[in-house]
Design a protein around this motif. Structure first.
Motif, PDB file in Angstrom:
ATOM      1  N   VAL B   5      44.902  -8.512  45.983  1.00  0.00           N
ATOM      2  CA  VAL B   5      44.440  -9.701  46.717  1.00  0.00           C
ATOM      3  C   VAL B   5      42.909  -9.730  46.722  1.00  0.00           C
ATOM      4  O   VAL B   5      42.268  -8.727  47.013  1.00  0.00           O
ATOM      5  CB  VAL B   5      44.977  -9.680  48.160  1.00  0.00           C
ATOM      6  CG1 VAL B   5      44.443 -10.872  48.942  1.00  0.00           C
ATOM      7  CG2 VAL B   5      46.489  -9.684  48.145  1.00  0.00           C
ATOM      8  N   ASP B   6      42.352 -10.861  46.332  1.00  0.00           N
ATOM      9  CA  ASP B   6      40.891 -10.985  46.334  1.00  0.00           C
ATOM     10  C   ASP B   6      40.363 -10.841  47.755  1.00  0.00           C
ATOM     11  O   ASP B   6      40.958 -11.395  48.695  1.00  0.00           O
ATOM     12  CB  ASP B   6      40.468 -12.348  45.774  1.00  0.00           C
ATOM     13  CG  ASP B   6      40.721 -12.443  44.283  1.00  0.00           C
ATOM     14  OD1 ASP B   6      40.787 -11.392  43.633  1.00  0.00           O
ATOM     15  OD2 ASP B   6      40.869 -13.581  43.789  1.00  0.00           O
ATOM     16  N   PRO B   7      39.260 -10.134  47.879  1.00  0.00           N
ATOM     17  CA  PRO B   7      38.692 -10.052  49.228  1.00  0.00           C
ATOM     18  C   PRO B   7      38.189 -11.428  49.675  1.00  0.00           C
ATOM     19  O   PRO B   7      37.803 -12.263  48.849  1.00  0.00           O
ATOM     20  CB  PRO B   7      37.521  -9.069  49.048  1.00  0.00           C
ATOM     21  CG  PRO B   7      37.177  -9.131  47.601  1.00  0.00           C
ATOM     22  CD  PRO B   7      38.451  -9.435  46.877  1.00  0.00           C
TER      23      PRO B   7
END
Lengths: 108, 238
Positions: B5-7
């Protein structure tokens, strides 16, 4: 600044000029040595008046032009009246109508 | 395994928020002055805006909002632009008008970026440039040579076009006379306040190369106005 440069060049070429500057840019005619300027207390993009206010626009243009005859040295003059958006005129009427619905209003 | 998951992006700072009104993601030329304000000043502006808006919710009077915007605009430009003004001159070129106004032929020149429909000056070589593109490319305009557009004084308002990346043009779209006062001048000619209006007005985009304008172009334009046999010129900067 652009008009300051144009105004200086026209005067140097023998053409009398007057500019209508807003208060936010009042320093421009002073700093640039502009011959004649009328300063209006207006927001950017409305130097001559609010949209639709032809009476005020005409008054301001006339006040600017009247700086031309008779002057022999720099004149930077503030137009004495504040900015007048058309809402001051038509908005007041609209609000009055909304407070006192006429017999044309639905359901009345 | 690492988390795929992208920050979350970092939260936008208040500095970035206020600066985005200056040709950024929230570009709004009425409020581009926010970039010239400190964070403290900008906070003061927004607090004042909401306080005044609360009053307007009560009484419907929007004039206090207009006043607030105008006063902060002046405060920002006076404090910050004055200090940055690059062009200061000690001399004041001056020519007296040697006749009464009622006998004078008056011309109009504005930096509002107007032209007549069908006579697009095609800035930066682009035909039919949009207002949005003019705003996005204002830096290129500031390095380019200005074009003087000719506007016959009887031009109907629906034939006038305005495009300028440096100031809020929405008021001019509602009523061109706010920056190109042709109708007030026509009225003053009818009223015999001025002798006559010169047959042509002129407009250019004021966001332009100041050095080219000052050193060569402005003198050429003076010759253009002299060819129109004008006695004086009304100028409207934006």
């Amino acid at each position: 600044m652009s008009v300051g440069h144009v105004q200086r060049a026209f005067e140097a070429a023998g053409i009398p000029t007057v500019g209508i500057y807003i208060r936010a840019f009042e320093h421009v005619p002073h700093n640039m040595g502009v011959s004649r300027a009328l300063i209006t207390d207006h927001p950017m993009g409305r130097p001559v008046g609010a949209p639709g206010d032809i009476d005020r626009q005409r008054s301001i243009v006339r006040a600017a032009l009247e700086l031309l005859p008779g002057s022999t040295s720099q004149q930077i003059v503030r137009y004495p009246h504040p900015y007048r958006p058309m809402d001051v005129i038509v908005g007041a009427q609209r609000r009055e109508t909304s407070r006192n619905p006429t017999d044309t209003a639905p359901g009345s | 395994m690492t988390d795929s998951v992208d920050p979350a992006p970092p939260p936008e700072t208040f500095q970035a928020f206020k600066d985005s009104f200056f040709y950024g993601s929230r570009s709004n030329l009425d409020f581009k002055f926010l970039a010239d304000l400190s964070e403290t000043e900008a906070g003061e502006f927004f607090t004042g805006l909401l306080t005044e808006l609360s009053q307007t919710i009560n009484d419907g009077d929007g004039s206090r909002l207009v006043d607030l915007a105008r006063v902060w605009q002046q405060r920002a430009y006076t404090a910050h632009l004055d200090a940055k003004t690059a062009f200061r001159y000690d001399d004041i070129p001056f020519t007296a008008l040697d006749k009464p106004l009622s006998g004078a032929r008056i011309a109009l020149v504005t930096s509002s970026g107007h032209f007549v429909a069908g006579d697009d000056p095609q800035p930066l070589g682009v035909a039919n440039m949009s207002q949005a593109e003019a705003e996005a490319r204002v830096g290129e305009f500031l390095r380019a040579q200005p074009t003087l557009s000719t506007i016959p004084i009887g031009t109907p308002s629906d034939q006038l076009v305005v495009r300028h990346g440096g100031y809020p043009t929405d008021a001019a779209r509602l009523d061109h006379n706010v920056v190109l006062p042709l109708q007030p001048l026509r009225d003053l000619a009818t009223m015999a306040v001025i002798g006559e209006l010169a047959p042509r007005a002129y407009s250019f985009v004021g966001a332009t190369s100041q050095l080219r304008l000052r050193d060569t172009i402005a003198a050429d334009w003076a010759a253009t106005l002299q060819a129109d046999a004008v006695d004086a010129v009304l100028l409207v900067p934006v």
